[in-house]
Design a protein around this motif. Structure first.
Motif: not given
Length: 286
Positions: A61-65, A119-124
């Protein structure tokens, strides 16, 4: 609906989505999850797999965003393999996978396991363009995700907290934050031009360098102290010494080379820690 910007068909689309898997940055959170499981002393493959998959989905998710923001919103990148629709689909897919894994952990473990994972998804998702505009959150986002991965990997196995995983989480948070400061310094001129306030932009490159190595030294000292009082296994000191050697070499290198050395040094650090924890029971038997 076109999902890939370069080429068409299933192959081009698969390559475009696969390009968002960056092993250098994706492997540490997955390894941290498994490291947490090793610290627990017991290993349930099912919940371990679910937690690793959740970490994978969060980092994806972080990489795509990040790619979407840097190319389509900021104009920072020269190219991106996914169309805007492709980015949105990738985010929906990774978020769906993350939610599914989190719900499964909620059912199979408890609500704390899910709460540690969320929280890991929220951070990402909010890393760009929200969290990366502040020197504190821009620096600690990825390291905090690693720390949570260690804690979560431990908790889904033990269903409890303990001093050892909390200590390692703190160490990784400080150590990787130091590396992140060095990494951000490689983009100092561009970040300053767009008013992106990394530590280097906020305090200047020289002070940022001091902050970075100060954080890393503090993390290594914590390892030594906790090993001395018996919280960490004695072999953890070897991991600290190994990373210290890499950091000493990186200290004299330019930012890009220093970042490469320090990231790989963190892999060595984690590998030695895993060995120290894994073989400690055998050493006691001997």
């Amino acid at each position: 609906m076109s999902l890939a910007r370069h080429g068409s068909g299933v192959g081009a689309t698969a390559r475009a989505f696969g390009s968002q898997v960056h092993p250098v940055f994706m492997l540490p959170p997955l390894a941290a999850s498994l490291f947490g499981a090793v610290l627990a002393g017991t290993f349930e493959p099912g919940v371990a797999t679910l937690h690793v998959l959740a970490m994978f989905a969060a980092v994806y998710t972080a990489h795509v965003k990040d790619g979407y923001v840097d190319f389509y919103l900021r104009g920072e990148d020269d190219d991106h393999p996914l169309t805007e629709q492709g980015c949105r689909l990738g985010l929906v897919a990774s978020t769906t996978a993350f939610v599914a894994c989190s719900l499964a952990l909620f059912v199979l473990v408890d609500w704390v396991a899910a709460a540690l994972t969320l929280p890991t998804w929220l951070i990402a998702y909010y890393h760009a363009p929200q969290l990366d505009m502040n020197p504190v959150t821009a620096t600690t986002g990825y390291p905090l995700g690693i720390a949570l991965s260690v804690l979560g990997g431990f908790y889904v196995q033990a269903e409890a907290f303990a001093a050892v995983p909390v200590g390692f989480a703190v160490v990784f948070l400080a150590l990787l934050s130091g590396i992140k400061v060095i990494d951000d310094a490689t983009d100092y001129d561009y970040d300053r031009s767009i008013r992106k306030r990394t530590v280097a932009v906020a305090v200047g490159p020289e002070r940022a360098d001091a902050v970075a190595y100060g954080l890393m030294v503090a993390a290594l000292l914590v390892v030594v102290v906790l090993a001395a009082v018996g919280v960490f296994p004695p072999g953890a000191v070897v991991a600290a010494l190994a990373f210290a050697v890499v950091a000493a070499v990186a200290r004299r290198a330019p930012p890009k080379l220093a970042t490469m050395l320090l990231i790989r040094g963190s892999y060595v650090f984690l590998a030695v820690l895993v060995a120290a924890v894994w073989f400690e029971p055998l050493a006691r038997l001997g």
